[in-house]
Design an enzyme around this catalytic site. Structure first.
Site, PDB file in Angstrom:
ATOM      1  N   TYR A 164       0.831  -1.207   0.000  1.00 21.18           N
ATOM      2  CA  TYR A 164       0.000   0.000   0.000  1.00 21.18           C
ATOM      3  C   TYR A 164       0.868   1.261   0.000  1.00 21.18           C
ATOM      4  CZ  TYR A 164      -3.713   3.139   1.789  1.00 21.18           C
ATOM      5  OH  TYR A 164      -4.623   4.161   1.970  1.00 21.18           O
ATOM      6  N   LYS A 168       1.091   4.162  -2.884  1.00 25.08           N
ATOM      7  CA  LYS A 168       0.723   5.531  -2.564  1.00 25.08           C
ATOM      8  C   LYS A 168       1.879   6.501  -2.806  1.00 25.08           C
ATOM      9  CE  LYS A 168      -3.556   5.026  -1.275  1.00 25.08           C
ATOM     10  NZ  LYS A 168      -4.635   5.517  -2.186  1.00 25.08           N
TER      11      LYS A 168
END
Length: 286
Positions: A164, A168
């Protein structure tokens, strides 16, 4: 202020949580919203039309204009379908809020290739796919607004979120370049790192913390970055709990060597190299 009036904006992952809040805020301020949501679970499994349809119904009941789209952000075909929906329903695409995301957390030593790929596909490829499909239309009309959802996990890191966080952080790299390439076409590109209580964060933070993180407190900043008035580009903002703050990379004066240093020589200067006292806003040296 012209703001968002009659601006056609695609919001991905808008069937719930922050995306729903963004879509409702944009529509309440005059935007024409494409409410995209695949209708899956938090980990990306499953699909359905109910979530997107419900948000469209809420917007229309409040007097706004919106249309549902159920395409996957993880494929170029799905992204092109979203833009086609915007063009067929509203005649243009002025903005993209790349918000769709999934979570498949796990410590790095336990992370599977499938869980790495799935998260990267939805967040990083998803942002690329949708923005790429909308980009030619923004360039042609010489106006566009791009907002991507980054995360403090990408900016600062977070245990169990290497997939993640990498995705990002990648989105920040994307908007940095889009800001440069879009400048002469009136296109801005920015990132929001939202802090909000949603199904994505329900087991990430204590309840007393989540109670202070109303998603409604994030939407106005997203709305402004999509508006005509915004001129900021290539910027990252952490938004949550009423706080709106810009974050950026800084650089110190560094140490310059006139010839390749030996190991002992660079080791002797390393404290000076890494000391951020007096650091200034970073710039690309190229």
């Amino acid at each position: 202020m012209p703001g968002l009036q009659d601006k056609v904006v695609i919001v991905t992952g808008a069937g719930g949580g922050l995306g729903r809040t963004y879509a409702r805020f944009l529509a309440a301020n005059g935007a024409l919203v494409v409410v995209n949501d695949l209708g899956g679970a938090r980990d990306g499994t499953g699909s359905g039309t109910t979530m997107a349809d419900a948000v469209v119904a809420e917007i229309r009941e409040a007097g706004g204009r919106a249309v549902a789209d159920y395409s996957s952000v993880a494929t170029p075909e799905g992204a092109r379908q979203m833009v086609a929906t915007a063009l067929s329903e509203f005649g243009a695409v002025h903005g993209v809020v790349s918000n769709a995301g999934i979570l498949r957390d796990g410590a790095f030593h336990k992370l599977t290739e499938e869980n790495w790929d799935s998260v990267i596909k939805v967040h990083l490829y998803g942002g690329y796919n949708v923005i790429n499909a909308a980009w030619p239309h923004m360039r042609e009309q010489r106006f566009g607004r791009v907002v991507v959802a980054t995360s403090t996990s990408g900016i600062y890191g977070n245990f169990g979120q290497s997939n993640y966080g990498a995705a990002k952080a990648g989105l920040v790299g994307l908007i940095n370049t889009l800001a440069i390439e879009g400048a002469k076409y009136g296109i801005t590109a920015n990132a929001i790192a939202p802090l909000a209580a949603t199904r994505m964060t329900e087991d990430v933070a204590p309840k007393e913390v989540l109670d202070r993180l109303d998603p409604e407190l994030v939407a106005p900043a997203v709305g402004y970055l999509v508006s005509e008035e915004n001129s900021d580009t290539g910027a990252v903002f952490v938004v949550g709990g009423g706080l709106v703050q810009r974050v950026a990379q800084f650089q110190n004066a560094g140490v310059t060597f006139v010839s390749p240093p030996g190991l002992a020589e660079i080791a002797a200067r390393w404290t000076e190299i890494s000391d951020m006292t007096g650091a200034t806003l970073g710039t690309n040296p190229v």
